[in-house]
Design a protein around this motif. Sequence first.
Motif, PDB file in Angstrom:
ATOM      1  N   VAL A  12      81.672  38.627  90.179  1.00 57.38           N
ATOM      2  CA  VAL A  12      82.829  37.887  89.683  1.00 57.38           C
ATOM      3  C   VAL A  12      83.350  36.992  90.800  1.00 57.38           C
ATOM      4  O   VAL A  12      83.056  37.204  91.971  1.00 57.38           O
ATOM      5  CB  VAL A  12      83.939  38.848  89.178  1.00 57.38           C
ATOM      6  N   ALA A  18      89.204  39.046  87.237  1.00 51.82           N
ATOM      7  CA  ALA A  18      88.179  39.825  86.531  1.00 51.82           C
ATOM      8  C   ALA A  18      88.766  41.123  85.991  1.00 51.82           C
ATOM      9  O   ALA A  18      88.500  41.504  84.847  1.00 51.82           O
ATOM     10  CB  ALA A  18      87.008  40.119  87.461  1.00 51.82           C
ATOM     11  N   LEU A  57      82.759  45.577  89.509  1.00 53.12           N
ATOM     12  CA  LEU A  57      83.071  44.145  89.613  1.00 53.12           C
ATOM     13  C   LEU A  57      82.997  43.784  91.091  1.00 53.12           C
ATOM     14  O   LEU A  57      83.710  44.355  91.912  1.00 53.12           O
ATOM     15  CB  LEU A  57      84.452  43.866  89.020  1.00 53.12           C
ATOM     16  N   GLU A  59      82.834  40.806  94.161  1.00 50.55           N
ATOM     17  CA  GLU A  59      82.952  39.439  94.691  1.00 50.55           C
ATOM     18  C   GLU A  59      81.890  39.258  95.766  1.00 50.55           C
ATOM     19  O   GLU A  59      81.713  40.126  96.613  1.00 50.55           O
ATOM     20  CB  GLU A  59      84.322  39.234  95.345  1.00 50.55           C
ATOM     21  N   ASP A 123      82.905  35.558  80.479  1.00 53.58           N
ATOM     22  CA  ASP A 123      84.090  36.060  81.165  1.00 53.58           C
ATOM     23  C   ASP A 123      84.680  34.928  81.996  1.00 53.58           C
ATOM     24  O   ASP A 123      84.152  33.815  82.016  1.00 53.58           O
ATOM     25  CB  ASP A 123      83.792  37.321  81.986  1.00 53.58           C
ATOM     26  N   SER A 125      84.649  34.404  85.053  1.00 53.77           N
ATOM     27  CA  SER A 125      83.818  33.996  86.178  1.00 53.77           C
ATOM     28  C   SER A 125      82.617  33.169  85.750  1.00 53.77           C
ATOM     29  O   SER A 125      82.007  32.491  86.562  1.00 53.77           O
ATOM     30  CB  SER A 125      83.327  35.224  86.949  1.00 53.77           C
TER      31      SER A 125
END
Length: 149
Positions: A12, A18, A57, A59, A123, A125
Amino acid sequence: MINNLSHAGIYVLDYDSAKEFYTGKLGFEVRQDVKMDGRFRWLTVGLPGQPGLEFTLMEPGPPQHDPETEKQLRQLIAKGVLGMGVFETEDCRGTFETLSARGVNFLQEPADRPYGVECVFRDDSGNWFSLTERREFDEAKDWGLCVDG
């Protein structure tokens, strides 16, 4: 031997947005949210009633990625290249209406397919997901395939 999948990762662009998307729009629940070593965060969500599977999730960035890799990953995530999945529902058209009202970005409205009714959304992202109301089908008849017998 392997007997269970407990976690699957989704890249994400921002942890907080998110988290809001998956919990506020899709109805997932937060399972773990732990900040570690500055920027790194262990954030997992899951579907209520399905305790054995969590989505991590993630990054892109340190400590897993150098700055150039992080930049490349962020570009790919935003294009919808890295993430995808299939969610099931008992009422695809009804779920489509509910999620649309919550602001979910659909790429494809519900459509009849040989395997059921399907729509596709993204989503926040850029990851895309199919939402499917499954039905049983005969591969040879519904897909037009030759079946050796």
